[in-house]
Write a protein that holds these residues in place. Structure first.
Motif, PDB file in Angstrom:
ATOM      1  N   TYR A  23       0.848  -1.191   0.000  1.00 23.43           N
ATOM      2  CA  TYR A  23       0.000   0.000   0.000  1.00 23.43           C
ATOM      3  C   TYR A  23       0.883   1.239   0.000  1.00 23.43           C
ATOM      4  O   TYR A  23       2.063   1.191   0.374  1.00 23.43           O
ATOM      5  N   TYR A  24       0.295   2.355  -0.401  1.00 20.72           N
ATOM      6  CA  TYR A  24       0.979   3.646  -0.414  1.00 20.72           C
ATOM      7  C   TYR A  24       1.744   3.866   0.891  1.00 20.72           C
ATOM      8  O   TYR A  24       2.913   4.240   0.886  1.00 20.72           O
ATOM      9  N   THR A  94       2.789  -3.684  -6.665  1.00 17.94           N
ATOM     10  CA  THR A  94       1.472  -3.144  -7.028  1.00 17.94           C
ATOM     11  C   THR A  94       0.327  -4.148  -7.119  1.00 17.94           C
ATOM     12  O   THR A  94      -0.805  -3.755  -7.400  1.00 17.94           O
ATOM     13  N   THR A  97      -2.836  -3.393  -5.122  1.00 20.01           N
ATOM     14  CA  THR A  97      -2.738  -2.107  -4.420  1.00 20.01           C
ATOM     15  C   THR A  97      -2.651  -0.930  -5.392  1.00 20.01           C
ATOM     16  O   THR A  97      -2.647   0.215  -4.968  1.00 20.01           O
ATOM     17  N   LEU A  98      -2.602  -1.227  -6.678  1.00 14.85           N
ATOM     18  CA  LEU A  98      -2.568  -0.200  -7.714  1.00 14.85           C
ATOM     19  C   LEU A  98      -3.986   0.193  -8.099  1.00 14.85           C
ATOM     20  O   LEU A  98      -4.833  -0.673  -8.314  1.00 14.85           O
ATOM     21  N   GLN A 137      -6.082   7.464  -1.489  1.00 17.84           N
ATOM     22  CA  GLN A 137      -5.147   7.098  -2.545  1.00 17.84           C
ATOM     23  C   GLN A 137      -3.956   8.053  -2.540  1.00 17.84           C
ATOM     24  O   GLN A 137      -4.060   9.182  -2.064  1.00 17.84           O
ATOM     25  N   MET A 163      -1.882   4.725  -6.131  1.00 18.31           N
ATOM     26  CA  MET A 163      -1.900   3.556  -5.247  1.00 18.31           C
ATOM     27  C   MET A 163      -2.944   3.741  -4.146  1.00 18.31           C
ATOM     28  O   MET A 163      -3.202   4.854  -3.706  1.00 18.31           O
TER      29      MET A 163
END
Length: 174
Positions: A23-24, A94, A97-98, A137, A163
Motif C-alpha cells: 500500500y501507499y 502493485t 494495491t494499484l 489514494q 496507489m
C-alpha cells in the motif's frame, strides 16, 4: 485431546495471508526493491511480442539483416524489455494495491538486450504524496532499472502510479 484433534486445532489457528503488493503507506521514499527471479529473454519472446504488436522491425526478426548491423545479432524488442521490467515489479509492489498507472517518462535503453540474456529488475521509490482529489489514494513515483546478467543497465523508466492507501482495519484487507 487426540493427536488428530490437536493437529486440527492448530490448523484452525493458522492465519491466512493473501499475497499482495504494498500500500501507499508501506512504500518508503528511497526504498529499493530487487525483483527476483530474473527473466531470460528468448527468441520466441522476441518474435511473438514483435508480431502481436505489429512491429516488423528487421532488427528483431531478421537474423541475416541484423548480423550485418552494428550489434551483429537480433536485438530484443525494447517494448518487451520495458513491459517485462514493469511486470517484474507487480507481485512485490502493485499487485492489488494499484488503482491506475498514470504515466511513464524518461524511458531509455542504454545498452542492448539479446536472446539468451537475463533481465533483472529493481525499483526505487523516488517520491510519494497523498492525492489531493482522491481520498484514500496516493501518487507514487517509481524508477525501474533493468540490468542484464553482467550488471549492464539495459533499460530505465520512471513510472507514476496511483496507489491505494492501507485500509483502516485489518479486516478490510481480506
Amino acid at each position: 485431546m487426540t493427536p488428530d484433534a490437536s493437529e486440527n486445532a492448530a490448523v484452525a489457528d493458522v492465519r491466512e495471508i493473501v499475497q499482495r503488493g504494498l500500500y501507499y503507506d508501506e512504500l518508503e521514499v528511497g526504498g529499493r526493491y530487487l525483483h527476483r527471479p530474473g527473466r531470460t529473454a528468448t527468441e520466441a519472446d522476441n518474435v511473438l511480442f514483435s508480431s502481436i504488436t505489429m512491429n516488423t522491425q528487421a532488427l528483431h526478426l531478421d537474423a541475416a539483416f541484423s548480423g550485418s548491423q552494428p550489434f551483429g545479432q537480433r536485438l530484443m524488442n525494447s517494448m518487451w524489455t520495458l513491459a517485462t521490467m514493469v511486470g517484474a515489479s507487480v507481485s512485490q509492489i502493485t499487485q492489488g494495491t494499484l488503482v491506475a498507472q498514470l504515466g511513464l517518462t524518461d524511458v531509455s535503453f542504454p545498452a542492448p538486450l539479446f536472446h539468451g540474456d537475463t533481465l533483472y529488475t529493481e525499483t526505487e521509490v523516488l517520491d510519494k504524496r497523498l492525492s489531493a482529489s482522491r481520498p484514500g489514494q496516493g501518487i507514487v513515483t517509481l524508477r525501474h532499472t533493468g540490468r542484464n546478467q553482467h550488471g549492464d543497465v539495459v533499460a530505465l523508466a520512471t513510472r507514476t502510479a496511483l496507489m491505494w492507501c492501507a485500509p483502516e482495519t485489518p479486516e478490510e484487507t481480506s
